[in-house]
Design a protein around this motif. Structure first.
Motif, PDB file in Angstrom:
ATOM      1  N   ALA A  14      55.936  15.889  76.912  1.00 14.15           N
ATOM      2  CA  ALA A  14      55.642  17.139  77.623  1.00 14.15           C
ATOM      3  C   ALA A  14      56.772  17.581  78.535  1.00 14.15           C
ATOM      4  CB  ALA A  14      54.350  16.992  78.420  1.00 14.15           C
ATOM      5  N   VAL A  15      57.578  16.654  79.018  1.00 12.70           N
ATOM      6  CA  VAL A  15      58.648  16.988  79.956  1.00 12.70           C
ATOM      7  C   VAL A  15      59.965  17.242  79.231  1.00 12.70           C
ATOM      8  CG1 VAL A  15      60.006  16.184  81.922  1.00 12.70           C
ATOM      9  CG2 VAL A  15      57.546  15.698  81.806  1.00 12.70           C
ATOM     10  N   SER A  16      60.378  16.301  78.397  1.00 14.81           N
ATOM     11  CA  SER A  16      61.695  16.387  77.769  1.00 14.81           C
ATOM     12  C   SER A  16      61.702  17.176  76.467  1.00 14.81           C
ATOM     13  CB  SER A  16      62.230  14.984  77.493  1.00 14.81           C
ATOM     14  OG  SER A  16      61.470  14.352  76.469  1.00 14.81           O
ATOM     15  N   GLY A  17      60.541  17.298  75.809  1.00 19.12           N
ATOM     16  CA  GLY A  17      60.492  17.945  74.499  1.00 19.12           C
ATOM     17  C   GLY A  17      60.981  17.050  73.372  1.00 19.12           C
ATOM     18  N   SER A  39      63.384  18.601  70.614  1.00 12.57           N
ATOM     19  CA  SER A  39      64.526  17.990  69.938  1.00 12.57           C
ATOM     20  C   SER A  39      64.062  16.985  68.899  1.00 12.57           C
ATOM     21  CB  SER A  39      65.454  17.307  70.944  1.00 12.57           C
ATOM     22  OG  SER A  39      64.783  16.281  71.642  1.00 12.57           O
ATOM     23  N   VAL A  40      64.782  16.972  67.768  1.00 11.22           N
ATOM     24  CA  VAL A  40      64.594  15.990  66.707  1.00 11.22           C
ATOM     25  C   VAL A  40      65.961  15.371  66.463  1.00 11.22           C
ATOM     26  CG1 VAL A  40      63.823  15.567  64.342  1.00 11.22           C
ATOM     27  CG2 VAL A  40      62.776  17.409  65.677  1.00 11.22           C
ATOM     28  N   TRP A  41      66.126  14.125  66.872  1.00 10.29           N
ATOM     29  CA  TRP A  41      67.435  13.492  66.846  1.00 10.29           C
ATOM     30  C   TRP A  41      68.449  14.371  67.598  1.00 10.29           C
ATOM     31  CZ3 TRP A  41      66.680   8.682  66.232  1.00 10.29           C
ATOM     32  CH2 TRP A  41      65.728   8.213  65.325  1.00 10.29           C
ATOM     33  N   SER A  42      69.499  14.838  66.933  1.00 10.00           N
ATOM     34  CA  SER A  42      70.515  15.621  67.650  1.00 10.00           C
ATOM     35  C   SER A  42      70.268  17.123  67.586  1.00 10.00           C
ATOM     36  CB  SER A  42      71.902  15.322  67.079  1.00 10.00           C
ATOM     37  OG  SER A  42      71.954  15.667  65.707  1.00 10.00           O
ATOM     38  N   ASP A  43      69.195  17.531  66.924  1.00  3.88           N
ATOM     39  CA  ASP A  43      68.888  18.961  66.790  1.00  3.88           C
ATOM     40  C   ASP A  43      67.976  19.428  67.922  1.00  3.88           C
ATOM     41  OD1 ASP A  43      70.324  19.222  64.439  1.00  3.88           O
ATOM     42  OD2 ASP A  43      68.586  18.829  63.163  1.00  3.88           O
ATOM     43  N   SER A  44      68.288  20.595  68.476  1.00  2.00           N
ATOM     44  CA  SER A  44      67.426  21.232  69.467  1.00  2.00           C
ATOM     45  C   SER A  44      66.972  22.572  68.919  1.00  2.00           C
ATOM     46  CB  SER A  44      68.177  21.440  70.787  1.00  2.00           C
ATOM     47  OG  SER A  44      68.551  20.202  71.348  1.00  2.00           O
ATOM     48  N   LEU A  45      65.702  22.911  69.148  1.00  3.06           N
ATOM     49  CA  LEU A  45      65.186  24.176  68.656  1.00  3.06           C
ATOM     50  C   LEU A  45      64.028  24.643  69.526  1.00  3.06           C
ATOM     51  CD1 LEU A  45      63.099  23.473  65.418  1.00  3.06           C
ATOM     52  CD2 LEU A  45      64.192  21.653  66.700  1.00  3.06           C
ATOM     53  N   GLN A  46      63.709  25.930  69.408  1.00  3.03           N
ATOM     54  CA  GLN A  46      62.596  26.544  70.117  1.00  3.03           C
ATOM     55  C   GLN A  46      61.496  26.828  69.104  1.00  3.03           C
ATOM     56  OE1 GLN A  46      62.376  27.744  73.538  1.00  3.03           O
ATOM     57  NE2 GLN A  46      64.221  26.545  73.986  1.00  3.03           N
ATOM     58  N   VAL A  47      60.300  26.266  69.351  1.00  6.36           N
ATOM     59  CA  VAL A  47      59.192  26.419  68.404  1.00  6.36           C
ATOM     60  C   VAL A  47      57.900  26.707  69.157  1.00  6.36           C
ATOM     61  CG1 VAL A  47      60.196  24.987  66.580  1.00  6.36           C
ATOM     62  CG2 VAL A  47      58.848  23.917  68.389  1.00  6.36           C
ATOM     63  N   PRO A  48      56.901  27.271  68.483  1.00  7.25           N
ATOM     64  CA  PRO A  48      55.642  27.600  69.156  1.00  7.25           C
ATOM     65  C   PRO A  48      54.856  26.361  69.576  1.00  7.25           C
ATOM     66  CG  PRO A  48      55.899  28.867  67.130  1.00  7.25           C
ATOM     67  CD  PRO A  48      56.956  27.822  67.112  1.00  7.25           C
ATOM     68  N   ASP A  49      54.323  26.425  70.782  1.00  5.71           N
ATOM     69  CA  ASP A  49      53.441  25.394  71.327  1.00  5.71           C
ATOM     70  C   ASP A  49      52.016  25.665  70.831  1.00  5.71           C
ATOM     71  OD1 ASP A  49      53.347  23.348  73.946  1.00  5.71           O
ATOM     72  OD2 ASP A  49      51.473  24.399  73.556  1.00  5.71           O
ATOM     73  N   ALA A  50      51.275  24.598  70.511  1.00  4.18           N
ATOM     74  CA  ALA A  50      49.941  24.753  69.940  1.00  4.18           C
ATOM     75  C   ALA A  50      48.839  24.887  70.976  1.00  4.18           C
ATOM     76  CB  ALA A  50      49.643  23.588  69.001  1.00  4.18           C
ATOM     77  N   SER A  56      47.225  13.912  74.717  1.00  2.89           N
ATOM     78  CA  SER A  56      47.667  13.211  75.924  1.00  2.89           C
ATOM     79  C   SER A  56      46.623  12.190  76.370  1.00  2.89           C
ATOM     80  CB  SER A  56      47.933  14.207  77.054  1.00  2.89           C
ATOM     81  OG  SER A  56      48.971  15.102  76.724  1.00  2.89           O
ATOM     82  N   ASP A  57      45.360  12.551  76.271  1.00  2.00           N
ATOM     83  CA  ASP A  57      44.283  11.642  76.665  1.00  2.00           C
ATOM     84  C   ASP A  57      44.237  10.433  75.745  1.00  2.00           C
ATOM     85  OD1 ASP A  57      41.890  11.048  78.283  1.00  2.00           O
ATOM     86  OD2 ASP A  57      40.831  11.343  76.391  1.00  2.00           O
ATOM     87  N   TRP A  58      44.408  10.653  74.445  1.00  6.21           N
ATOM     88  CA  TRP A  58      44.357   9.538  73.491  1.00  6.21           C
ATOM     89  C   TRP A  58      45.598   8.650  73.593  1.00  6.21           C
ATOM     90  CZ3 TRP A  58      46.945   9.060  68.441  1.00  6.21           C
ATOM     91  CH2 TRP A  58      46.554   7.903  67.761  1.00  6.21           C
ATOM     92  N   LEU A  59      46.779   9.271  73.697  1.00  7.26           N
ATOM     93  CA  LEU A  59      48.024   8.506  73.745  1.00  7.26           C
ATOM     94  C   LEU A  59      48.338   7.954  75.129  1.00  7.26           C
ATOM     95  CD1 LEU A  59      50.242  10.818  71.504  1.00  7.26           C
ATOM     96  CD2 LEU A  59      49.414   8.526  70.918  1.00  7.26           C
ATOM     97  N   GLN A  60      47.613   8.447  76.133  1.00 12.15           N
ATOM     98  CA  GLN A  60      47.831   8.000  77.512  1.00 12.15           C
ATOM     99  C   GLN A  60      49.250   8.288  78.003  1.00 12.15           C
ATOM    100  OE1 GLN A  60      45.222   6.488  79.743  1.00 12.15           O
ATOM    101  NE2 GLN A  60      44.379   7.864  78.198  1.00 12.15           N
ATOM    102  N   ARG A  61      49.733   9.483  77.643  1.00 13.53           N
ATOM    103  CA  ARG A  61      51.018   9.963  78.142  1.00 13.53           C
ATOM    104  C   ARG A  61      51.048  11.479  77.957  1.00 13.53           C
ATOM    105  NH1 ARG A  61      55.921   7.516  75.630  1.00 13.53           N
ATOM    106  NH2 ARG A  61      56.930   9.403  76.379  1.00 13.53           N
ATOM    107  N   PRO A  62      51.719  12.215  78.834  1.00 17.99           N
ATOM    108  CA  PRO A  62      51.758  13.676  78.713  1.00 17.99           C
ATOM    109  C   PRO A  62      52.562  14.099  77.486  1.00 17.99           C
ATOM    110  CG  PRO A  62      52.368  12.957  80.931  1.00 17.99           C
ATOM    111  CD  PRO A  62      52.402  11.744  80.058  1.00 17.99           C
ATOM    112  N   CYS A  63      51.930  14.854  76.631  1.00 18.35           N
ATOM    113  CA  CYS A  63      52.619  15.321  75.435  1.00 18.35           C
ATOM    114  C   CYS A  63      52.102  16.698  75.028  1.00 18.35           C
ATOM    115  CB  CYS A  63      52.476  14.324  74.283  1.00 18.35           C
ATOM    116  SG  CYS A  63      50.770  13.940  73.843  1.00 18.35           S
ATOM    117  N   ARG A  64      52.815  17.320  74.116  1.00 18.88           N
ATOM    118  CA  ARG A  64      52.454  18.625  73.585  1.00 18.88           C
ATOM    119  C   ARG A  64      52.514  18.561  72.063  1.00 18.88           C
ATOM    120  NH1 ARG A  64      50.349  21.744  77.616  1.00 18.88           N
ATOM    121  NH2 ARG A  64      50.497  23.458  76.098  1.00 18.88           N
ATOM    122  N   LEU A  65      51.766  19.450  71.434  1.00 17.59           N
ATOM    123  CA  LEU A  65      51.799  19.601  69.983  1.00 17.59           C
ATOM    124  C   LEU A  65      52.511  20.912  69.663  1.00 17.59           C
ATOM    125  CD1 LEU A  65      50.811  18.591  67.160  1.00 17.59           C
ATOM    126  CD2 LEU A  65      48.769  20.012  67.522  1.00 17.59           C
TER     127      LEU A  65
END
Length: 268
Positions: A41-44, A93-104, A113-122
């Protein structure tokens, strides 16, 4: 005779795969393959089984152009709509690639985030925001979604059978997460192929697939092999310049249809 004996789609990067009897290809590979991804969720930064082996238990069902359905044992499933043109864009980011994509959206982020127990986005990648494939192997304009580097991955069934014999136990094809499986060849024959045809489609085999610790995860349980197999055995005979290779990355000629049982012709 060479035949297409396996077809797999992975709607959400690093989640459970779907076994298909037929598939459509578009400009990014199999329609629906690796078009969704979980990110920090923070770094992407993309999140995979390398860090989170519990993702082996997350089912993500492709519901066409409308939605993705997430499910895991012990939790209510969640249907996530494909983001529309008004969706917030997120830098990922995916490896060395950075891109802008829609958040779900927040509901999916909270569920994961609740299941993985860490802040994340889809996030989801539409075709117009896909990444350029490494131009050391591809032409300008050849694109990939959230797969590590190439739209498609192929493995020969005989190659897996040989590896299983060397390890001393049957290994699941899903450990290696291919899209296409070819039967009828000699072990590792795919290493020498440069172009093949399946139905009306042509494919270029452009680079061996380097392997990592993910192959040591049991796709059914998510448990890591205590003996580091099959990676340990692969290192004894499939290592080159510090990388371990198993399977071949592909580029395809264009859109079309694939079906299990199709004949495979080696063109080069």
């Amino acid at each position: 005779m060479l035949r297409l004996s396996g077809l797999y789609r992975f709607p959400l990067k690093s989640a459970v795969g779907e076994c298909l009897s037929q598939a459509t290809l578009d400009g990014l590979g199999l329609v629906g393959d690796r078009r969704w991804m979980i990110v920090d969720a923070v770094s992407g930064r993309f999140l995979t089984q390398r860090l989170l082996p519990q993702l082996t238990q997350l089912k993500a069902e492709w519901l066409g152009a409308q939605a993705l359905r997430l499910s895991v044992a012990g939790r209510p499933e969640l249907r996530v709509a494909v983001p529309d043109a008004t969706a917030e864009l997120r830098g990922v980011s995916v490896w060395s690639d950075s891109l802008q994509v829609p958040d779900a959206g927040d509901a999916a982020a909270l569920w994961l985030s609740d299941w993985l127990q860490r802040p994340c986005r889809l996030v989801q990648v539409p075709a117009e925001r896909a990444r350029q494939v490494d131009t050391g192997y591809a032409e300008v304009g050849e694109k990939v979604g959230f797969a590590d580097g190439f739209p498609l991955l192929l493995i020969g069934q005989a190659s897996l059978d040989d590896l299983s014999a060397r390890v001393g136990r049957p290994l699941e094809m899903l450990r290696f997460r291919p899209n296409l499986v070819i039967s009828g060849s000699e072990p590792y024959a795919e290493d020498q192929w440069r172009r093949i045809r399946i139905g009306a489609l042509e494919f270029r085999l452009v680079k061996g697939c380097s392997r990592c610790i993910m192959t040591t995860l049991d796709p059914q349980t998510g448990e890591r092999s205590s003996d580091r197999e099959p990676l340990a055995t692969l290192k004894t005979y499939r290592e080159r310049e510090g990388e371990v290779y198993f399977g071949q990355n592909l580029l395809h000629s264009g859109p079309g249809e694939l079906q299990l049982g199709m004949a495979v012709e080696v063109l080069e």
